[in-house]
Design a protein around this motif. Structure first.
Motif, PDB file in Angstrom:
ATOM      1  N   GLN A  49      46.333  43.752  36.492  1.00  0.00           N
ATOM      2  CA  GLN A  49      47.484  42.702  37.093  1.00  0.00           C
ATOM      3  C   GLN A  49      49.007  42.425  36.978  1.00  0.00           C
ATOM      4  O   GLN A  49      49.407  43.722  35.931  1.00  0.00           O
ATOM      5  N   TYR A  98      43.372  39.253  45.313  1.00  0.00           N
ATOM      6  CA  TYR A  98      43.756  39.185  43.554  1.00  0.00           C
ATOM      7  C   TYR A  98      43.890  36.821  43.912  1.00  0.00           C
ATOM      8  O   TYR A  98      43.854  36.436  45.022  1.00  0.00           O
ATOM      9  N   TYR A 140      49.265  37.378  38.387  1.00  0.00           N
ATOM     10  CA  TYR A 140      48.342  37.690  39.874  1.00  0.00           C
ATOM     11  C   TYR A 140      47.612  38.961  38.743  1.00  0.00           C
ATOM     12  O   TYR A 140      48.006  40.339  38.230  1.00  0.00           O
ATOM     13  N   ARG A 141      46.286  38.420  39.100  1.00  0.00           N
ATOM     14  CA  ARG A 141      44.683  39.430  39.144  1.00  0.00           C
ATOM     15  C   ARG A 141      43.681  39.587  40.295  1.00  0.00           C
ATOM     16  O   ARG A 141      43.680  39.136  41.182  1.00  0.00           O
ATOM     17  N   GLU A 142      43.652  41.316  40.161  1.00  0.00           N
ATOM     18  CA  GLU A 142      43.083  42.045  41.217  1.00  0.00           C
ATOM     19  C   GLU A 142      41.523  42.106  40.710  1.00  0.00           C
ATOM     20  O   GLU A 142      41.210  42.252  39.467  1.00  0.00           O
ATOM     21  N   TYR A 143      40.687  41.605  41.343  1.00  0.00           N
ATOM     22  CA  TYR A 143      39.313  41.437  41.760  1.00  0.00           C
ATOM     23  C   TYR A 143      38.470  42.306  42.564  1.00  0.00           C
ATOM     24  O   TYR A 143      39.548  42.048  43.798  1.00  0.00           O
ATOM     25  N   PHE A 161      47.496  45.139  45.484  1.00  0.00           N
ATOM     26  CA  PHE A 161      45.828  44.684  45.371  1.00  0.00           C
ATOM     27  C   PHE A 161      45.110  43.692  46.596  1.00  0.00           C
ATOM     28  O   PHE A 161      45.842  43.686  47.836  1.00  0.00           O
ATOM     29  N   LYS A 189      33.297  36.880  41.283  1.00  0.00           N
ATOM     30  CA  LYS A 189      34.830  37.848  41.665  1.00  0.00           C
ATOM     31  C   LYS A 189      34.134  38.797  39.908  1.00  0.00           C
ATOM     32  O   LYS A 189      34.216  37.919  39.094  1.00  0.00           O
ATOM     33  N   SER A 207      45.594  33.999  41.513  1.00  0.00           N
ATOM     34  CA  SER A 207      46.885  34.021  40.840  1.00  0.00           C
ATOM     35  C   SER A 207      46.742  32.471  39.693  1.00  0.00           C
ATOM     36  O   SER A 207      45.985  31.715  40.139  1.00  0.00           O
ATOM     37  N   TYR A 241      36.660  40.763  37.482  1.00  0.00           N
ATOM     38  CA  TYR A 241      38.467  41.569  37.118  1.00  0.00           C
ATOM     39  C   TYR A 241      37.846  42.887  37.113  1.00  0.00           C
ATOM     40  O   TYR A 241      37.526  43.273  36.409  1.00  0.00           O
TER      41      TYR A 241
END
Length: 411
Positions: free
Chosen positions: A277, A301, A327-330, A298, A271, A303, A273
């Motif tokens: 987020q 993503y 929530y983090r986008e990757y 996204f 992943k 969490s 990133y």
């Protein structure tokens, strides 16, 4: 301590200037009026004085021809009137105290310790059947009766103790780890046999119930009977009158050879990133949860959940939890293992496998594991010399010859 007394009685910070401020300070000292934190800033003196003593300064100020002005106020006498004018604050304070007092009348948390044979799910289900649950009134809880019901329900529990720690019900139990050989006779009267789960050599053997068919040092194959679950009952003439079916009970250790094999492909997905987020907050109270509607743009993503219980005081456990979800986008990116990275990952898999065996009580005598490189990746394989209780109970395979022996004796 002196500072707290001053704040309870109240004091003010004053500014003094005029014809003779030094004489003003000397006269205050002669009359027993306490002044502290005296500072001079050009022609102006600043100092602190108690609220009661402040009203005695009028005559001294006139005599010394100085002006006295209050610059700051401190202490409870100045705080309470302002607080009384804030109706919302008083209402909130009243509701908080009322909530604390009412909540202290209920049980908000149940903690069970010392249970190993009885799982948490089984124990909490039993408590629900007995009417013990979070949110119940403390006055409805009969701890003495609950302790009796626990010992009556679970035969393996030898000691139990319950107590209320604030709004938390703490139940401590102790279980009996001594196993008693069980004599079982089923409808068919066949009994059970203890058989080997793999090929190996017996290194240790203690039989408490059943008829041993092997001894220490014997080589056995998978499925061989180690302890037979039929105990012969002899007649007076020494012949077998009947067989009593039982469930064998024994501690048997087998030494055998095990194998290990793990494969690691050359490439993997990692992943990456992007830095974008979004964070959402939520409140969980009892069985209900309040959180905003998730609107996510996204494509990929993950969490991260962070939550903490709400505690009004140390002994007031409230079934409320607040937290946030990030929530983090990757983006999925393909990478290739280097030789050192592949060896590190495979070594980690080997150590995890060995730790799993150790947790199961398997003794590792020796190991010979090799890591080899293949075109599509890497592989780790090898043999292990193990000692473990690799036995299991199965239905008895012996024919019931008790009746035949009895008929033969009668003839």
């Amino acid at each position: 301590m002196t500072e707290w007394v001053k704040r309870l009685q109240g004091y003010v910070k004053i500014r003094v200037w005029g014809f003779a401020p030094q004489r003003f300070i000397n006269l205050c000292s002669n009359k027993g009026i306490l002044l502290w934190n005296i500072e001079k800033q050009e022609d102006v003196y600043t100092m602190c004085i108690g609220l009661r003593s402040f009203y005695e300064l009028r005559t001294i100020a006139r005599k010394t021809k100085v002006r006295v002005v209050i610059s700051e106020r401190y202490g409870l006498p100045f705080f309470v009137p302002g607080m009384l004018r804030r109706k919302a604050f008083l209402a909130g304070l009243f509701l908080a105290v009322a909530f604390w007092l009412i909540s202290s009348l209920f049980v908000w948390d149940i903690q069970v310790t010392g249970n190993y044979q009885v799982t948490d799910d089984v124990f909490y289900s039993f408590l629900e059947q007995e009417g013990i649950h979070t949110g119940m009134r403390r006055s409805e809880l009969n701890i003495g009766e609950l302790e009796k019901q626990i010992r009556r329900k679970f035969s393996q529990v030898t000691w139990t103790s319950g107590r209320l720690d604030g709004t938390r019900l703490v139940i401590e139990i102790k279980e009996n780890d001594m196993s008693v050989p069980e004599v079982v006779q089923d409808a068919a009267g066949a009994g059970k046999d203890l058989v080997a789960e793999c090929n190996g050599v017996i290194t240790d053997m203690i039989v408490r119930c059943g008829v041993p068919k092997v001894s220490i040092g014997s080589e056995v194959a998978k499925g061989d009977i180690l302890v037979e679950g039929r105990i012969p009952i002899y007649a007076e003439d020494g012949t077998v009158r009947e067989y009593r079916p039982v469930t064998p009970d024994a501690d048997i250790v087998l030494e055998h050879t095990g194998t290990f094999q793990a494969y690691l492909p050359a490439d993997y997905i990692r992943k990456k990133y992007t830095g974008r987020q979004k964070t959402f907050y939520f409140i969980h109270f009892g069985d209900r949860e309040w959180k905003p509607e998730k609107k996510m743009d996204f494509l990929q993503y993950d969490s991260v959940l962070e939550a903490c219980p709400v505690k009004a005081l140390e002994y007031l456990q409230i079934p409320c939890m607040v937290g946030r979800i990030t929530y983090r986008e990757y983006q999925k990116t393909e990478y290739y293992y280097t030789v050192s990275e592949a060896e590190t990952v495979l070594q980690k898999k080997i150590m995890d496998f060995l730790e799993t065996l150790d947790e199961k009580g398997v003794q590792i005598i020796s190991k010979d594991v090799k890591i080899e490189t293949k075109r599509a990746g890497w592989t780790a394989h090898g043999e292990l010399l193990l000692r473990e209780a690799a036995v299991s109970l199965v239905d008895s395979r012996a024919e019931d010859t008790g009746a035949e022996d009895l008929d033969r004796n009668e003839d």
